[in-house]
Design an enzyme around this catalytic site. Structure first.
Site, PDB file in Angstrom:
ATOM      1  N   GLU A 189       3.373  -3.386   0.649  1.00 41.86           N
ATOM      2  CA  GLU A 189       3.099  -2.173  -0.142  1.00 41.86           C
ATOM      3  C   GLU A 189       4.283  -1.210  -0.138  1.00 41.86           C
ATOM      4  O   GLU A 189       4.116  -0.010   0.090  1.00 41.86           O
ATOM      5  CB  GLU A 189       1.854  -1.463   0.387  1.00 41.86           C
ATOM      6  CG  GLU A 189       0.592  -2.298   0.273  1.00 41.86           C
ATOM      7  CD  GLU A 189      -0.687  -1.500   0.500  1.00 41.86           C
ATOM      8  OE1 GLU A 189      -0.635  -0.493   1.207  1.00 41.86           O
ATOM      9  OE2 GLU A 189      -1.733  -1.909  -0.038  1.00 41.86           O
ATOM     10  N   GLU A 258      -5.168  -8.289  -1.237  1.00 44.95           N
ATOM     11  CA  GLU A 258      -6.159  -7.619  -0.374  1.00 44.95           C
ATOM     12  C   GLU A 258      -7.338  -7.157  -1.219  1.00 44.95           C
ATOM     13  O   GLU A 258      -7.259  -6.143  -1.897  1.00 44.95           O
ATOM     14  CB  GLU A 258      -5.551  -6.402   0.340  1.00 44.95           C
ATOM     15  CG  GLU A 258      -4.549  -6.773   1.414  1.00 44.95           C
ATOM     16  CD  GLU A 258      -3.946  -5.559   2.120  1.00 44.95           C
ATOM     17  OE1 GLU A 258      -4.617  -4.505   2.199  1.00 44.95           O
ATOM     18  OE2 GLU A 258      -2.798  -5.668   2.581  1.00 44.95           O
TER      19      GLU A 258
HETATM   20  C1  GAL Z   1      -3.524  -1.731   2.875  1.00 45.64           C
HETATM   21  C2  GAL Z   1      -2.517  -2.349   3.815  1.00 45.64           C
HETATM   22  C3  GAL Z   1      -3.225  -3.115   4.920  1.00 45.64           C
HETATM   23  C4  GAL Z   1      -4.288  -2.260   5.528  1.00 45.64           C
HETATM   24  C5  GAL Z   1      -5.227  -1.780   4.450  1.00 45.64           C
HETATM   25  C6  GAL Z   1      -6.332  -0.873   4.947  1.00 45.64           C
HETATM   26  O1  GAL Z   1      -2.975  -0.771   2.072  1.00 45.64           O
HETATM   27  O2  GAL Z   1      -1.669  -3.216   3.123  1.00 45.64           O
HETATM   28  O3  GAL Z   1      -2.297  -3.519   5.876  1.00 45.64           O
HETATM   29  O4  GAL Z   1      -3.690  -1.176   6.147  1.00 45.64           O
HETATM   30  O5  GAL Z   1      -4.529  -1.023   3.519  1.00 45.64           O
HETATM   31  O6  GAL Z   1      -7.106  -1.551   5.853  1.00 45.64           O
END
Ligand code: GAL
Length: 731
Positions: A189, A258
């Site tokens: 990110e 994600e």
């Molecule tokens: C995303 C990040 C992950 C984790 C998630 C929240 O933005 O890439 O590593 O932090 O948020 O759980």
């Protein structure tokens, strides 16, 4: 004759060998992973893939196989994990890949179950992990600036990434070697952060991509949430929904790295849940809009053991409301409903990868996405985007009922085999059930607040930033200074108390005056203690225990954030008015006495004077170590400690750090779960006024059948004699 036949068989063998080599080469070339605009291409085949994040250090090796097996049964094709630099290289050049950090063993287990791997090397990982995965020593390399176009950072990052890639290659773990890794991630990110770094941010991101590609892994690299990812790196999406996302080039596949199944918690925050209907709807939306790879973050969240939680204030539990709960048990209906979704989409896979959809409106909020081709057959997705009205739509002369905010999947363009909002699985209920185990022989030991100045302390004029002093060897740093008070001071004769103000950058402060507790405060960045203190004529000692509760893991330049007593420290109400103590001489002591004598490790737990008895254990004194013994309960149910009688601190069992606990910070901001069919209300909350985390996972594999040593360090005051061991049972 014989000579002739020998030489012809030699020829034959050579030809065979040649053929074999050509075939082998062909096979190797065939095994590489490539991509086009539709999907990743593995062994020459476009694929729709489901993946789930399981972070290896967040469970114990004896749990890994069960988790992976459950992931496979849940219809996943791949496991995704970050690589956690700070556990692997605790000091420069000293590597640790043992136990929970045995990355290769974890990946080989994934391979054993026939699943692929997405390896997110980072090495910045965010992940609610201490310092975002960076070792603290990295901050102290001269000239260092994290995630920047910065020489020292790039050298260190490249060294670590290369180390991991070389390790993976030497273990034959990349797909073109016959291994499970089909995808790798560099950075994490960075797009959002890069603006804070100006043009240097762009140069760094470009460098990171080229460096990664130059490692020739034979599998594609991704950069999540980085719109500028240069070719051939694929930019990917993270979020609750990703159907709106398009990669930065038309020839890259649409990947969701994600898909958040829930969310993490901070101590004091509400408990988060995400209804499975909403996740299933989000995934179906993504697939119908051409998405081909979905990774659930998290599929199993697990536990932030020891001091691995990021912060500040991330809880020890990293349950995440994931399909597999913190303890490794299946959470219903999340697990099965997603499994059904995967089946329906797999039935449509050929159609999805072979055609682009034709989209037709079936009403104001209703649409049909039809994927049809001669080679792939026909699959359709019928959607109702209205958040609270069900509808009946007509598609190809048949009628279909669509609940609000839902998608039906028709793998043959005819039969509705799955609807995202129709959950046919019963919800499971998890209970923490008492065990027969008695925690016995409580003994206590009070942390010494009186003699904080000793061989291990040092003095300095002025206030020092905490991490610069502790380098994260401990959460704790004592700041001590003295103030002489004349017997003629008016407040001594007027029954007044001077006011002490302590400015801190977080995360928790316990203030002691002449060895007696004056108060505590908690908070991030600007944290102030203000209170009347009892001073006497003569020399008074002010001792402040500053406590870190997880180092920051995100935000631009997070390594420059301060913690600890950063000032000003001011005493008001003296005859001279107010006195600034900030620039006095302070003495510093890293860690607790109990840590120094290794109370947390079993062997040396006898080296201080323990006082026995349940009464002592129940006295609710601050800064107290407690010790007791227990036998492991029979059976295989996962175990936890119920710490609701305690306040804040850390726990060890047989020398293993279970994690930080904080049960006195009850969750606020409670509301009912109102799943309105949109993602507006995803915080389904329960148990208002209860601690955010009451139970702390005790891995079975950390226990011996008898004589387990439990050590608890309590900062605020709690009744250790009421700590109990419970088991988790899911029905
Ligand atoms: C995303 C990040 C992950 C984790 C998630 C929240 O933005 O890439 O590593 O932090 O948020 O759980």
């Amino acid at each position: 004759m014989e000579a002739n036949s020998a030489s012809s068989s030699k020829w034959f063998c050579s030809i065979c060998m040649l053929l074999f080599l050509i075939l082998a080469a062909f096979e190797v070339a065939h095994c590489s992973v490539t991509y086009d605009r539709k999907s990743l291409i593995i062994n020459g085949q476009r694929r729709i893939l489901f993946s789930g994040s399981i972070h290896y250090p967040r469970s114990t090796p004896d749990m890994w196989e069960g988790l992976i097996q459950k992931a496979k049964n849940g219809g996943l094709d791949a496991i995704d994990t970050y690589v956690f630099w700070n556990v692997h290289e605790p000091s420069p050049g000293n590597y640790n890949f043992e136990g929970r950090y045995d990355l290769v063993r974890f990946l080989k287990l994934v391979q054993k179950y026939g699943l692929y791997v997405h390896l997110r090397i980072g090495p910045y990982v965010c992940a609610e992990w201490n310092f975002g995965g960076f070792p603290v020593w990295l901050k102290y390399v001269p000239g260092m600036s994290f995630r920047n176009d910065n020489g020292p950072f790039k050298v260190a990052m490249q060294r670590f990434v290369q180390k991991i890639v070389t390790m993976m290659k030497s273990e034959g773990l990349f797909q073109n070697q016959g291994g499970p890794i089909i995808l790798s991630q560099i950075e994490n990110e960075y797009g959002i952060e890069s603006h804070s770094y100006g043009p240097a941010g762009h140069r760094y991101s470009d460098w990171a991509a080229k460096m990664a590609v130059g490692l020739n892994t034979g599998v594609p690299w991704v950069m999540c949430k980085e719109d500028d990812a240069p070719d051939p790196v694929i930019n990917t999406c993270n979020g609750f929904y990703c159907d709106y996302f398009s990669p930065n080039k038309p020839y890259k596949p649409k990947i969701w790295t994600e898909a958040w199944t829930g969310w993490f918690e901070d101590f004091g925050s509400p408990k988060h849940q995400r209804p499975v209907e909403d996740i299933a709807f989000a995934v179906a939306r993504f697939i119908q809009k051409g998405g081909s790879f979905v990774n659930y973050y998290m599929y199993h969240g697990g536990t932030n053991f020891g001091r691995s939680a990021g912060g500040p204030f991330i809880t020890t539990s990293y349950d995440y409301d994931a399909p597999i709960d913190e303890y490794g048990l299946i959470r219903q209906p999340k697990y099965d409903h997603l499994k059904e979704l995967h089946k329906a989409i797999k039935l449509s896979e050929r159609a999805l990868v072979s055609a682009d959809p034709t989209v037709t409106a079936l009403g104001n909020y209703e649409q049909a996405y039809v994927f049809s081709s001669t080679s792939g057959g026909c699959a359709a997705f019928l959607s109702n985007y209205h958040s609270n009205s069900a509808v009946t739509v007509t598609f190809r002369n048949r009628k279909y009922q669509l609940p609000p905010w839902s998608i039906s999947i028709l793998p043959d363009c005819k039969n509705d085999v799955f609807n995202t909002a129709r959950v046919g699985v019963k919800a499971s209920t998890a209970q923490m059930v008492a065990t027969e185990v008695k925690i016995l022989s409580w003994q206590t030991f009070s942390e010494d607040v009186y003699s904080l100045i000793d061989d291990s302390s040092f003095t300095h004029v002025g206030l020092l930033e905490q991490l610069n002093v502790t380098r994260d060897k401990s959460d704790y740093l004592w700041y001590t200074t003295s103030i002489p008070i004349r017997s003629t001071e008016s407040f001594l004769h007027q029954g007044r108390s001077p006011t002490l103000t302590v400015g801190s950058s977080g995360h928790a402060l316990h203030v002691f005056v002449n060895g007696v507790k004056s108060g505590s405060v908690f908070g991030n960045s600007k944290l102030t203690f203000r209170g009347g203190i009892n001073l006497r004529a003569g020399v008074n000692r002010i001792s402040i225990l500053s406590v870190a509760v997880g180092l920051p893991n995100n935000g631009a330049h997070f390594e420059t954030q301060s913690i600890g007593v950063t000032g000003p420290v001011i005493l008001q109400g003296l005859d001279e008015g107010s006195k600034d103590l900030s620039m006095q001489r302070w003495s510093y002591k890293i860690g607790l006495k109990g840590e120094a004598v290794n109370l947390d490790s079993v062997s040396s737990s006898l080296s201080v004077h323990w006082v026995g008895g349940n009464l002592m254990a129940s006295r609710q004194q601050p800064l107290t170590w407690h010790k007791a013994y227990f036998n492991a309960p029979a059976g295989n149910d996962p175990l936890a400690l119920d710490l609701s009688s305690m306040g804040k601190g850390q726990i060890w069992i047989n020398g293993q750090n279970i994690g930080r606990y904080w049960t006195s910070w009850a969750k606020g901001n409670c509301g009912q779960c109102s799943y309105a069919g949109t993602y507006r209300e995803w915080k389904c909350l329960s148990g208002c006024g209860q601690p955010t985390q009451r139970w702390y996972h005790v891995p079975r594999s950390w226990l011996k059948p008898t004589g387990n040593v439990l050590i608890v360090f309590e900062e605020i005051g709690g009744d250790a004699s009421r700590i109990s061991l419970v088991k988790r049972v899911v029905n």
